[in-house]
Design a protein around this motif. Structure first.
Motif, PDB file in Angstrom:
ATOM      1  N   HIS A  58      -2.051  36.253  67.217  1.00 45.71           N
ATOM      2  CA  HIS A  58      -2.855  35.682  68.094  1.00 45.71           C
ATOM      3  C   HIS A  58      -4.254  35.827  67.642  1.00 45.71           C
ATOM      4  O   HIS A  58      -5.051  34.700  67.864  1.00 45.71           O
ATOM      5  CB  HIS A  58      -2.795  36.904  69.539  1.00 45.71           C
ATOM      6  CG  HIS A  58      -3.721  36.390  70.461  1.00 45.71           C
ATOM      7  ND1 HIS A  58      -3.383  35.402  71.318  1.00 45.71           N
ATOM      8  CD2 HIS A  58      -4.751  36.987  70.942  1.00 45.71           C
ATOM      9  CE1 HIS A  58      -4.276  35.253  72.190  1.00 45.71           C
ATOM     10  NE2 HIS A  58      -5.404  36.155  72.261  1.00 45.71           N
ATOM     11  N   ILE A 110      -6.718  32.121  67.874  1.00 44.30           N
ATOM     12  CA  ILE A 110      -7.845  31.649  68.613  1.00 44.30           C
ATOM     13  C   ILE A 110      -9.149  31.811  67.880  1.00 44.30           C
ATOM     14  O   ILE A 110     -10.212  31.710  68.459  1.00 44.30           O
ATOM     15  CB  ILE A 110      -7.874  32.567  69.833  1.00 44.30           C
ATOM     16  CG1 ILE A 110      -8.059  34.148  69.600  1.00 44.30           C
ATOM     17  CG2 ILE A 110      -6.647  32.256  70.656  1.00 44.30           C
ATOM     18  CD1 ILE A 110      -8.378  34.800  70.852  1.00 44.30           C
ATOM     19  N   TYR A 166       0.755  40.919  77.817  1.00 46.73           N
ATOM     20  CA  TYR A 166      -0.658  40.146  77.604  1.00 46.73           C
ATOM     21  C   TYR A 166      -1.630  40.636  77.280  1.00 46.73           C
ATOM     22  O   TYR A 166      -2.576  40.669  76.272  1.00 46.73           O
ATOM     23  CB  TYR A 166      -0.737  38.816  78.590  1.00 46.73           C
ATOM     24  CG  TYR A 166      -1.914  38.058  78.674  1.00 46.73           C
ATOM     25  CD1 TYR A 166      -2.482  37.616  77.310  1.00 46.73           C
ATOM     26  CD2 TYR A 166      -2.176  37.166  79.745  1.00 46.73           C
ATOM     27  CE1 TYR A 166      -3.254  36.715  77.248  1.00 46.73           C
ATOM     28  CE2 TYR A 166      -3.120  36.237  79.546  1.00 46.73           C
ATOM     29  CZ  TYR A 166      -3.826  36.163  78.325  1.00 46.73           C
ATOM     30  OH  TYR A 166      -4.851  35.363  78.435  1.00 46.73           O
ATOM     31  N   THR A 185     -15.789  36.417  74.808  1.00 51.33           N
ATOM     32  CA  THR A 185     -14.300  36.076  74.954  1.00 51.33           C
ATOM     33  C   THR A 185     -13.862  36.829  75.991  1.00 51.33           C
ATOM     34  O   THR A 185     -14.171  37.993  76.573  1.00 51.33           O
ATOM     35  CB  THR A 185     -13.707  36.635  73.699  1.00 51.33           C
ATOM     36  OG1 THR A 185     -14.190  35.961  72.784  1.00 51.33           O
ATOM     37  CG2 THR A 185     -11.995  35.979  73.779  1.00 51.33           C
ATOM     38  N   MET A 217     -10.291  36.714  79.098  1.00 53.66           N
ATOM     39  CA  MET A 217      -8.767  36.353  79.015  1.00 53.66           C
ATOM     40  C   MET A 217      -8.348  36.666  80.726  1.00 53.66           C
ATOM     41  O   MET A 217      -8.996  37.325  81.141  1.00 53.66           O
ATOM     42  CB  MET A 217      -7.956  37.066  78.324  1.00 53.66           C
ATOM     43  CG  MET A 217      -8.221  38.546  78.389  1.00 53.66           C
ATOM     44  SD  MET A 217      -7.699  39.665  76.872  1.00 53.66           S
ATOM     45  CE  MET A 217      -5.978  39.234  76.792  1.00 53.66           C
ATOM     46  N   ARG A 220     -15.021  31.452  74.189  1.00 54.68           N
ATOM     47  CA  ARG A 220     -13.678  31.200  74.273  1.00 54.68           C
ATOM     48  C   ARG A 220     -13.075  31.828  75.427  1.00 54.68           C
ATOM     49  O   ARG A 220     -13.704  33.113  76.020  1.00 54.68           O
ATOM     50  CB  ARG A 220     -13.278  32.085  72.782  1.00 54.68           C
ATOM     51  CG  ARG A 220     -11.890  32.004  72.560  1.00 54.68           C
ATOM     52  CD  ARG A 220     -11.578  32.982  71.490  1.00 54.68           C
ATOM     53  NE  ARG A 220     -12.024  32.799  70.505  1.00 54.68           N
ATOM     54  CZ  ARG A 220     -13.273  33.611  69.879  1.00 54.68           C
ATOM     55  NH1 ARG A 220     -13.691  34.677  70.530  1.00 54.68           N
ATOM     56  NH2 ARG A 220     -13.753  33.077  68.625  1.00 54.68           N
ATOM     57  N   THR A 228      -8.947  32.491  77.102  1.00 48.17           N
ATOM     58  CA  THR A 228      -7.681  32.213  76.687  1.00 48.17           C
ATOM     59  C   THR A 228      -6.850  32.614  78.293  1.00 48.17           C
ATOM     60  O   THR A 228      -7.211  33.441  78.824  1.00 48.17           O
ATOM     61  CB  THR A 228      -7.152  33.441  75.835  1.00 48.17           C
ATOM     62  OG1 THR A 228      -7.217  34.687  76.371  1.00 48.17           O
ATOM     63  CG2 THR A 228      -7.765  33.237  74.593  1.00 48.17           C
ATOM     64  N   PHE A 278      -8.113  28.005  75.316  1.00 49.03           N
ATOM     65  CA  PHE A 278      -6.534  28.225  74.951  1.00 49.03           C
ATOM     66  C   PHE A 278      -5.825  28.639  75.994  1.00 49.03           C
ATOM     67  O   PHE A 278      -5.752  29.560  76.920  1.00 49.03           O
ATOM     68  CB  PHE A 278      -6.802  29.165  73.799  1.00 49.03           C
ATOM     69  CG  PHE A 278      -7.382  28.910  72.559  1.00 49.03           C
ATOM     70  CD1 PHE A 278      -7.060  28.077  71.446  1.00 49.03           C
ATOM     71  CD2 PHE A 278      -8.881  29.459  72.444  1.00 49.03           C
ATOM     72  CE1 PHE A 278      -7.915  27.748  70.361  1.00 49.03           C
ATOM     73  CE2 PHE A 278      -9.805  29.239  71.176  1.00 49.03           C
ATOM     74  CZ  PHE A 278      -9.098  28.482  70.318  1.00 49.03           C
ATOM     75  N   THR A 319      -2.262  30.033  76.341  1.00 50.09           N
ATOM     76  CA  THR A 319      -1.241  30.706  75.309  1.00 50.09           C
ATOM     77  C   THR A 319       0.160  31.031  76.195  1.00 50.09           C
ATOM     78  O   THR A 319       0.279  30.952  77.276  1.00 50.09           O
ATOM     79  CB  THR A 319      -1.782  32.076  75.088  1.00 50.09           C
ATOM     80  OG1 THR A 319      -1.879  32.783  76.307  1.00 50.09           O
ATOM     81  CG2 THR A 319      -3.305  31.976  74.475  1.00 50.09           C
ATOM     82  N   ARG A 366       3.112  36.894  72.274  1.00 47.88           N
ATOM     83  CA  ARG A 366       2.485  35.752  72.112  1.00 47.88           C
ATOM     84  C   ARG A 366       3.521  34.758  71.213  1.00 47.88           C
ATOM     85  O   ARG A 366       3.982  35.432  70.166  1.00 47.88           O
ATOM     86  CB  ARG A 366       1.101  35.646  71.495  1.00 47.88           C
ATOM     87  CG  ARG A 366       0.227  36.383  72.372  1.00 47.88           C
ATOM     88  CD  ARG A 366      -0.221  35.606  73.745  1.00 47.88           C
ATOM     89  NE  ARG A 366       0.754  36.107  74.809  1.00 47.88           N
ATOM     90  CZ  ARG A 366       0.675  35.402  75.938  1.00 47.88           C
ATOM     91  NH1 ARG A 366      -0.022  34.459  76.121  1.00 47.88           N
ATOM     92  NH2 ARG A 366       1.744  35.957  76.723  1.00 47.88           N
ATOM     93  N   THR A 426       0.006  28.636  71.010  1.00 49.85           N
ATOM     94  CA  THR A 426      -1.185  28.425  71.655  1.00 49.85           C
ATOM     95  C   THR A 426      -1.729  26.941  71.461  1.00 49.85           C
ATOM     96  O   THR A 426      -1.483  26.427  70.509  1.00 49.85           O
ATOM     97  CB  THR A 426      -2.165  29.276  70.814  1.00 49.85           C
ATOM     98  OG1 THR A 426      -1.860  30.672  71.066  1.00 49.85           O
ATOM     99  CG2 THR A 426      -3.714  29.231  71.424  1.00 49.85           C
ATOM    100  N   ARG A 436      -5.306  24.673  72.410  1.00 54.56           N
ATOM    101  CA  ARG A 436      -6.617  24.263  72.798  1.00 54.56           C
ATOM    102  C   ARG A 436      -6.807  23.133  73.694  1.00 54.56           C
ATOM    103  O   ARG A 436      -6.168  22.190  73.210  1.00 54.56           O
ATOM    104  CB  ARG A 436      -7.787  24.102  71.553  1.00 54.56           C
ATOM    105  CG  ARG A 436      -8.970  23.955  71.822  1.00 54.56           C
ATOM    106  CD  ARG A 436      -9.964  23.927  70.629  1.00 54.56           C
ATOM    107  NE  ARG A 436      -9.761  23.151  69.874  1.00 54.56           N
ATOM    108  CZ  ARG A 436     -10.117  21.797  70.139  1.00 54.56           C
ATOM    109  NH1 ARG A 436     -10.985  21.500  71.121  1.00 54.56           N
ATOM    110  NH2 ARG A 436     -10.076  20.838  69.436  1.00 54.56           N
TER     111      ARG A 436
END
Length: 425
Positions: free
Chosen positions: A130, A134, A152, A189, A191, A211, A213, A237, A239, A248, A251, A253
Motif C-alpha cells: 500500500h 500511494i 483498512y 495524508t 483516509m 494525499r 485515500t 486514491f 483503494t 489492499r 489502487t 488515482r
C-alpha cells in the motif's frame, strides 16, 4: 495463572495507544490477538470465547460484571479502566495457534461474522504494498481516524504509517474537531470511507492535503468529482480490498475525465504481485465475480473449514471476493455483490447497477435499492432516496428509461432522512 502460548485474546480496538499496546504485546507473548469492535456487547464476546475456546478477553469497568457472572476470572492488574480476564473452565482450549498470527472479526465474504486469520507478517507486507501504491514516506503526517479493528484502518493506516516512518496522529472523529487536528499537526495524508470522508474532512481542509485515500466501499462518481473539486493540488486514491486479502489489492488515482466519461470510478491497478481476474462461469455474462491472487491472502476463517473452502480454492490460492465487476475498455467497474441480487421473474437485477444510474441525477445525495417480495415475480426492485430537496419520483422513473431496462426501474420509491444502519451495499 499461566498463559498458554497460542491461546487467543479478544481485544476491543479503540483508536488509542492502549489498544495498540495490547495488540503488539499479545503478538510478542505468542498469543493470537482477535481484534473486535470496542462497542461489541459483552454477551457476544462471551459467545465468541465459547466458540473458539480457551480465550482471554479485555474487559472494561462497564462489562466486567457480565463476564464475572459467566465465570470469568481476573488475570493481572487493572490498567486504564480495563482488565484481562480468563475464560471459564468450561471453555476448553480447542487449538493451540502458532505464534505470529492475528485474527480480525469481520462479516466475511458471506455476510456472516467470521474471524479471519492472517500471519502478522502478511499484514506488514500488505502495508508495504500500500505504501508503494500511494507514495507514503517519512515526511508525511497521517491522521489515523479509522477503527483499528477494521483491516483498512489497521493495515493501510496504522501499520503503513509505522513502516513508512511517517508521523501518525490518533484521532477519534466523534470526539475531536477534525479541522483543528489537520491545522495543528500539518497533516499531509488522510483516509476514510466513502460515507465518512466528506463528513469528517471539511472541504477547506482537504484543499491543503497532499494525499487522500478512500476505501471500504464503492465510491460513486459524484463523490469522486466533489473530492477532486475540493482537493486542488493533492492526489486522491480509490483503494479496493477485503479483509480476506490482507486487505489492499488495487489502487487508482482519481482522474476527472475518466470518471466523467464512464460516470463511475474504475477498480484501478493491482498492487505488486497481485493478479485480478473475472470468473468464467457466472450466469450473467455482463457481470462476473472478481477473483484475487495475492501473496497476502488469509490463512482462513477460524474454526470454519467449510466457509474457508467456499471462498479460497486452496491454501494460498485464488480468493473469491463475492463482488461483481463489469469490463469496459479494458477497465473493471464495480456492479454489485454476488449475494446482493434481486431475482425478478427469473431475471437478475443488481441493485448497485440501478443505484449508479439513479445517482446520475442532480439533488440525489444517496440511494439504496433492494428487493421486495412479489406474488407473481418473486421479487421487484424498490428504492430509498436521500435528498435535501423533494424529488419528483415519477419524473425520475421516466428519465431512468434512458439508462435502464423497464424491469430494473424501482416500482416503489421512498424518500428518507437516513438508511438503516445495517444495510450492505
Amino acid at each position: 495463572m499461566d498463559i498458554q502460548t497460542g491461546a487467543s485474546l479478544l481485544v476491543p480496538m479503540r483508536v488509542n495507544r492502549t489498544s495498540i499496546g495490547l495488540l503488539f504485546g499479545a503478538l510478542q507473548y505468542g498469543l493470537l490477538p482477535v481484534l473486535i469492535k470496542p462497542t461489541m456487547p459483552a454477551n457476544l464476546m462471551c459467545d465468541i470465547v465459547e466458540k473458539i475456546g480457551g480465550s482471554f478477553v479485555v474487559a472494561t469497568a462497564a462489562t466486567k460484571s457480565v463476564f464475572w457472572a459467566r465465570g470469568y476470572a481476573v488475570l493481572g492488574e487493572e490498567f486504564e479502566g480495563s482488565q484481562v480476564l480468563c475464560g471459564p473452565s468450561k471453555c476448553e482450549l480447542q487449538k493451540i495457534h502458532l505464534p505470529g498470527l492475528i485474527g480480525i472479526l469481520s462479516s466475511g465474504s458471506t455476510g456472516m461474522p467470521k474471524i479471519i486469520i492472517h500471519p502478522f507478517s502478511n499484514l506488514l507486507r500488505n502495508a508495504l504494498m500500500h505504501i508503494d501504491a500511494i507514495g507514503l514516506d517519512s515526511s508525511d503526517t497521517v491522521v489515523l481516524n479509522l477503527p483499528l479493528n477494521y483491516s483498512y484502518g489497521l493495515v493501510a493506516g496504522l501499520l503503513a504509517t509505522l513502516l513508512a516512518g511517517s508521523k501518525g496522529v490518533l484521532v477519534d472523529p466523534q470526539r475531536v474537531d477534525m479541522r483543528r487536528v489537520l491545522n495543528a499537526y500539518g497533516v499531509t495524508t488522510c483516509m476514510g470511507t466513502p460515507s465518512s470522508v466528506l463528513a469528517n474532512f471539511p472541504a477547506d481542509s482537504l484543499a491543503r492535503l497532499k494525499r487522500l485515500t478512500v476505501g471500504g466501499d464503492a465510491m460513486r462518481a459524484n463523490l469522486a468529482l466533489s473530492l477532486l473539486s475540493a482537493m486542488k493540488c493533492g492526489e486522491i486514491f480509490a483503494t479496493y480490498g477485503l479483509t480476506e486479502a490482507g486487505p489492499r489489492v488495487a489502487t487508482w488515482r482519481l482522474e476527472a475525465p475518466t470518471i466523467q466519461h464512464y460516470q463511475a470510478v474504475p477498480l484501478g491497478v493491482p498492487l505488486e504481485n497481485v493478479r485480478l481476474s473475472l470468473s468464467e462461469n457466472e450466469c450473467d455474462d455482463a457481470y462476473r465475480e472478481l477473483l484475487v491472487e495475492t501473496p497476502t491472502v488469509m490463512h482462513g476463517y477460524l474454526g470454519d473449514e467449510a466457509g474457508t473452502c467456499a471462498v479460497l480454492d486452496r491454501p494460498g490460492g485464488t480468493l473469491r471476493t463475492g463482488d461483481l465487476f463489469g469490463s469496459r475498455d479494458g477497465m473493471l467497474f464495480f456492479s454489485g455483490r454476488l449475494k446482493r441480487v434481486i431475482v425478478r421473474g427469473g431475471e437478475n437485477i443488481y441493485p448497485a447497477f440501478v443505484e449508479e444510474a439513479v445517482m446520475r441525477f442532480p439533488d440525489i445525495e444517496d440511494v439504496w435499492v433492494t428487493g421486495e417480495a412479489h406474488d407473481a415475480l418473486g421479487q421487484i426492485p424498490i428504492a430509498y432516496l436521500i435528498s435535501s430537496k423533494l424529488i419528483d419520483v415519477g419524473a425520475l422513473a421516466r428519465e431512468l428509461r434512458r439508462y435502464l431496462p423497464t424491469s430494473h426501474i424501482p416500482t416503489r420509491w421512498e424518500q428518507v432522512r437516513e438508511f438503516p444502519v445495517n444495510i450492505r451495499k
